[in-house]
Write a protein that holds these residues in place. Sequence first.
Motif, mmCIF file in Angstrom:
data_model
loop_
_atom_site.group_PDB
_atom_site.id
_atom_site.type_symbol
_atom_site.label_atom_id
_atom_site.label_comp_id
_atom_site.label_asym_id
_atom_site.label_seq_id
_atom_site.Cartn_x
_atom_site.Cartn_y
_atom_site.Cartn_z
ATOM 1 N N UNK A 1 0.852 -1.190 0.000
ATOM 2 C CA UNK A 1 0.000 0.000 0.000
ATOM 3 C C UNK A 1 0.886 1.238 0.000
ATOM 4 N N UNK A 2 0.384 2.262 -0.648
ATOM 5 C CA UNK A 2 1.098 3.523 -0.658
ATOM 6 C C UNK A 2 1.281 4.037 0.767
ATOM 7 N N UNK A 3 2.443 4.627 1.028
ATOM 8 C CA UNK A 3 2.758 5.058 2.393
ATOM 9 C C UNK A 3 1.777 6.118 2.887
ATOM 10 N N UNK A 4 1.363 7.028 2.000
ATOM 11 C CA UNK A 4 0.412 8.063 2.416
ATOM 12 C C UNK A 4 -0.942 7.443 2.754
ATOM 13 N N UNK A 5 -1.392 6.490 1.911
ATOM 14 C CA UNK A 5 -2.650 5.814 2.210
ATOM 15 C C UNK A 5 -2.540 5.020 3.512
ATOM 16 N N UNK A 6 -1.402 4.374 3.714
ATOM 17 C CA UNK A 6 -1.217 3.587 4.931
ATOM 18 C C UNK A 6 -1.263 4.478 6.177
ATOM 19 N N UNK A 7 -0.613 5.625 6.084
ATOM 20 C CA UNK A 7 -0.632 6.544 7.228
ATOM 21 C C UNK A 7 -2.033 7.087 7.477
ATOM 22 N N UNK A 8 -2.761 7.376 6.390
ATOM 23 C CA UNK A 8 -4.127 7.902 6.536
ATOM 24 C C UNK A 8 -5.039 6.861 7.151
ATOM 25 N N UNK A 23 -9.422 7.718 16.363
ATOM 26 C CA UNK A 23 -8.360 8.676 16.666
ATOM 27 C C UNK A 23 -8.897 10.101 16.591
ATOM 28 N N UNK A 24 -8.185 11.059 17.191
ATOM 29 C CA UNK A 24 -8.655 12.464 17.089
ATOM 30 C C UNK A 24 -8.703 12.971 15.651
ATOM 31 N N UNK A 25 -7.834 12.436 14.786
ATOM 32 C CA UNK A 25 -7.815 12.880 13.390
ATOM 33 C C UNK A 25 -8.649 11.983 12.492
ATOM 34 N N UNK A 26 -9.616 11.318 13.069
ATOM 35 C CA UNK A 26 -10.411 10.365 12.272
ATOM 36 C C UNK A 26 -11.187 11.073 11.166
ATOM 37 N N UNK A 27 -11.830 12.189 11.500
ATOM 38 C CA UNK A 27 -12.619 12.917 10.501
ATOM 39 C C UNK A 27 -11.740 13.424 9.367
ATOM 40 N N UNK A 28 -10.580 13.988 9.700
ATOM 41 C CA UNK A 28 -9.692 14.486 8.662
ATOM 42 C C UNK A 28 -9.142 13.343 7.805
ATOM 43 N N UNK A 29 -8.906 12.195 8.409
ATOM 44 C CA UNK A 29 -8.421 11.051 7.644
ATOM 45 C C UNK A 29 -9.479 10.560 6.647
ATOM 46 N N UNK A 30 -10.740 10.554 7.074
ATOM 47 C CA UNK A 30 -11.820 10.152 6.153
ATOM 48 C C UNK A 30 -11.911 11.122 4.980
ATOM 49 N N UNK A 32 -9.443 12.876 3.808
ATOM 50 C CA UNK A 32 -8.273 12.645 2.962
ATOM 51 C C UNK A 32 -8.499 11.451 2.031
ATOM 52 N N UNK A 33 -9.130 10.412 2.566
ATOM 53 C CA UNK A 33 -9.424 9.251 1.718
ATOM 54 C C UNK A 33 -10.389 9.622 0.599
ATOM 55 N N UNK A 34 -11.353 10.462 0.903
ATOM 56 C CA UNK A 34 -12.271 10.934 -0.147
ATOM 57 C C UNK A 34 -11.517 11.710 -1.208
ATOM 58 N N UNK A 35 -10.545 12.515 -0.759
ATOM 59 C CA UNK A 35 -9.750 13.306 -1.686
ATOM 60 C C UNK A 35 -8.874 12.397 -2.556
ATOM 61 N N UNK A 57 -14.523 -3.064 5.946
ATOM 62 C CA UNK A 57 -14.924 -4.077 6.916
ATOM 63 C C UNK A 57 -14.357 -3.792 8.304
ATOM 64 N N UNK A 58 -13.122 -3.315 8.372
ATOM 65 C CA UNK A 58 -12.449 -3.185 9.680
ATOM 66 C C UNK A 58 -12.564 -1.806 10.314
ATOM 67 N N UNK A 59 -12.839 -0.779 9.517
ATOM 68 C CA UNK A 59 -12.852 0.575 10.081
ATOM 69 C C UNK A 59 -14.178 1.300 9.833
ATOM 70 N N UNK A 60 -14.616 1.337 8.576
ATOM 71 C CA UNK A 60 -15.757 2.194 8.259
ATOM 72 C C UNK A 60 -17.052 1.652 8.847
ATOM 73 N N UNK A 61 -17.303 0.348 8.714
ATOM 74 C CA UNK A 61 -18.536 -0.202 9.282
ATOM 75 C C UNK A 61 -18.578 -0.073 10.811
ATOM 76 N N UNK A 62 -17.489 -0.359 11.541
ATOM 77 C CA UNK A 62 -17.539 -0.090 13.004
ATOM 78 C C UNK A 62 -17.761 1.381 13.340
#
Length: 1204
Positions: A1-8, A23-30, A32-35, A57-62
């Motif tokens: 996986x790309x390092x930026x995607x992995x960090x996000x 995490x506190x940056x969860x909203x910003x990470x979501x 970033x993924x949209x971007x 399966x592991x993050x968005x649905x929870x």
Amino acid sequence: MNCELLATCSALGYLEGDTYHKDPDCLESVKDLIRYLRHEDETRGVRQQLGAAQILQTDLLPILTQHHQDRPLFDAVIRLMVNLTQPALLCFGSVPKDPCPRRHFLQALDYLQAYKEAFASEKPFGVLSETLYELLQLGWEERQEEDNLLIERILLLVRNILHIPANLDREKSIDDGASVHDQLLWAIHLSGLDDLLLFLASSSAEQQWSLHVLEIISLMFRDQNPKLLAGVGQGHLAQERSTDVAELEVLRQREAAERKTRALQRGHRHSRFGGSYIIQGLKSIGDRDLIFHKGLHNLQNYSSDLGKQPQRVPKHRQAAQELSAQRRSALSVRLFLRDFCSEFLENCYNRLMGYVKGLLLRERAQQHDEVYYMWALAFFMAFNRAASFQPGLVSETLSVHTFHFIEQNLTTYYEMMLTDRKEATSWAHRTHLALKAYQELLAMVNEMDAAPDVAMRESSHVIKNNIFYVMEYRELFLTLFRKFNERHQPRSFLRDLVETTHLFLKMLERFCQSRGNLLVQNKQKKRKKKKKVLNQPVASDNAPCIPGGLEAVWPSLVEQLHCCIQDPELSLDSMVPFDAASEVPVEEQQAAAMVRVQDCLLAGQASQALTLLRSAREVWPGDVFGSQDIPREEEIQLLKQILYTPLSRQPRVEEEEEEEQLQVVQVSEKEFNFLDYLKRFASSTVVRAYALLLHTYPQNSPHTNHCVAKMLHRLAHDLNMEALLFQLSLFCLFNRLLSDPAAGAYKELVTFAKYILGKFFALAAGNPKVFVELLFWKNTAVVREMAEGYGSLDGGSSHRPPVWSPEEEAQLQELYLTHKDVEGQDVADTIVAHLKAPRTRKQVICHLVRLGLADSVRDFQSRKRTHIVLWTGDQELELQQLFEEFQDSDDVLGHVMKNITAKRSRARIVDKLLALGLVADRRELYKKRQKKLVPSNWPKGEEALRDFCQKDLPEEEGEEDGENQEDAEAEQAQGHSARLAESLRHNLYQEGFSAPLLWLQNCLLRVADDREEDGCSSAVPLVPLTEENEEAMENEQFQQLLIKLGVRPPASGQETFWRIPAKLSPTQLRRVAASLSQAEEEKEPLPEPLPGLELKVLGEQGLEAHQTEHQAQALRCRKEAGLVFLEVSAGEGALGGRGQLQTTPGKRQLLDSEEEREAVEGRDNAPESGVPGIQKKKRFQMQDEDENNNGPEAYKEQLTVFRW
């Protein structure tokens, strides 16, 4: 996986047990993924990496299920999920054909199927249902734009999840089992989302979500059968048990018969000798008999194809695959879906379907959204008909308007399937949906016809009366059978088409029997030629008709002009020479200003004419309206020139008339005959489609086999056309059917097969040739000849030639031996001229080959073209030397033709010069014209003007003679073919093929015009776009006419349409088109002069007597003014148009058409027979050699008529 995607992804949070810690940056990470998804490349790498990491399966649905109270985070997660679950077809545009993009597509599809399995739970849909319920509780005044966006995203997410196709290899689900799609539906039911969908469909305040709801419902029921779904509940086990018992009985009979056959093949005692046998009468690869190395009980299974590799079928010829397969879901899921359908019909169907149809008619929906409307119509009407049959629940779609809407879309879909070849499969799927909707409409009307309610029967009678009256509804099934293509349309489409046709014919037959006579609509398409003159110049009412009137007006105008010129208060601001509100640019309004000046002079308004002239000079500086420092006397002379010049009354003048093809549809009424309508189905294309469906009789339902047998029985028994089914592939199918161990389950098909075979062997007893006829599909004419005898149709309009008698053969042999060695004549034409019985050239040549007197038909073709001589090396060298000698002369081609030793036509010499590369363009061989300058001592009078204009006349006649020589050659080549085609043309007119013949004539004329304009030619296909033309192209007599006219048939396996060959010149095409006219054309009067500027060639009979004085006086005035004047014909403009005269030295090209040249030849010979001759006008197109006349200055130069 790309390092930026992995960090996000790592910044989203982590799952500990069943609890997800964000995490506190969860909203910003979501976000970033949209971007990242918004800016991904065409390989969709970001989407694939997120799918491989199982982010959903592991993050968005929870996050969705445990942190839905955080509204900004919830909105962002929904946005990301909608993006991730988009259909793979939407992401890639279409299924890629290249291996690498196709691998990416399949990988994305696998990730989507994993997402669907993850959503098959009650928790995600419970959160979505709860959120959607809270949003719908808000009134329209409380609901914000963000709320509407969230509602739409939730519906899109549900749509995307349901749209994901099932993985059949992974699931391996069976009937009555719970598939992933069934689990998804059960989760929707437990979450209460189905009730919210029913609320959105029934609420008038939520109409904006109607299309989303309809699409979700169609995806929920895509694997369900409405008839089986309606029977779930009481008695469903008995119905399913009876179906299963019938299928098992067929399998048991087949297995018992196979076991019995194996027992009979087994010997009473074992033979230790395995053995090798020689099969007498069956040859092997060599000349010896075949050696069989197996036991005798295996001899029946021997085939020469054993061990051979089957031939691979190309992809573009493979049969279309079924897009979806119906299955039985788990019982609990079917019960839930049955209740959902019942509630939807009672509370939502009429309102939702009415609103959706309004959106479709007003084109406020997205592209192809009508397919969901047609699916819902077909599914819920079938469910209603099988469950309770209440027409009131589906009254919104039970009308003539719905029939019309479905028929229009069905016609559009199959037309697009023929034109858009790349998307033919998608258009075929839409055609299938429209056909299913049409079938359910007919089935509902048929059920209403048998209802006990009188009002319901009257309503069905009204609908049937409207349907059977309109021709388009009756011709629809014939068109679909004719256009059926198994490479794009699956076998299920053919099955539904056969069943719908069976239902329509049954209803139509019963309707005709209930009425004494039935009047129906009949439409005939006829094409008219309408001559349309674009911007035809119209003479003004004040235009002078007699030259003497102008001479009387001019003296008074001169006095007024002298007074106005001396007036210093003459203002230029009061007159504007152009129309600022006109669509015509100001630069192109000079001709209109000139006409206004002339109108002012004719009205006696000298001051206004002078003011308008000076204003025009300010707007358009140049020589058209005089120079800025023009003397007063010359200005008066310029106004006089304008007065005496016949100008056009309109600013734009086109050069030629356009013939507009008007397709007129004549609507009439006729009495309907059911048998005549049934005869339309007696076609090889229809029978071939039924035979194709009959080949899968074990997989067909009993109703489908009944529909096939009934239609074939109608053709064979009711129309007495049993021979139409005498085809080898059908007989092989009958053999397989009769030898089938389970033939007892297909009694109707077995009975019909025995009936056809009995008719065949009864006919074969008297006509042994029917065994050969088995190899071909036949039309009605061949069927009739097989029954009544070959040659029985010769007395009518058949194209079959009569049989040669022994006396005729002897005469043919004698004539051939007499004339075969005579040079300078065509043997076949000579024989045709001397035969007593009328024969065509082709019949004579074919019979000579059949008798063995000639080796091949090509021998006569080569003799027919013996006048074409190839160029030798010496002749090419001589041509090159002559071209180099005279290439600087004014007439290169004329000098070459005069001095060449071997005389050739003008066209042959031009083609050879182009082939040798001596010239690059034909225009380089045009005669070079020098500018005719007028000397200062030019004599006055009309004789001098006539002498001046006659200097070029011999050269133009020379050009005309050369072109006439080419016409003569073309006439010699095509004359005989036209004579032979005359009888065929007459027969086709008698049989009602006038419209296809007119279409063929227009095609030939259009191709001739295109080849003249382009200068090059290529084979042009004849594409019939109407059913009438298609039937004509399939007619054998029409095809023979095409061959006579020189049209080339399609190449086997490579082409579909007939083609106009590239070797036919425009002259030949026009002559062939003229031979297709129904009656002998009368001589037409001389055509009116085309709009544009023309140069009259004045001969000895040049000017009429009433114009002599005017022309002489005008010529003297022009000479005094020092002007060079080119005379303009009356009714045509001296300004504007595409054929303007240029006074700069250039080339001049003759613009006379072929018909005008023939008219000139006829008029040249007219005085000899005592008929007075008519002066011929010549038109020339002036082309500048030195500059490109494309800019405004060049355009002004073209408009210049009066030059100093």
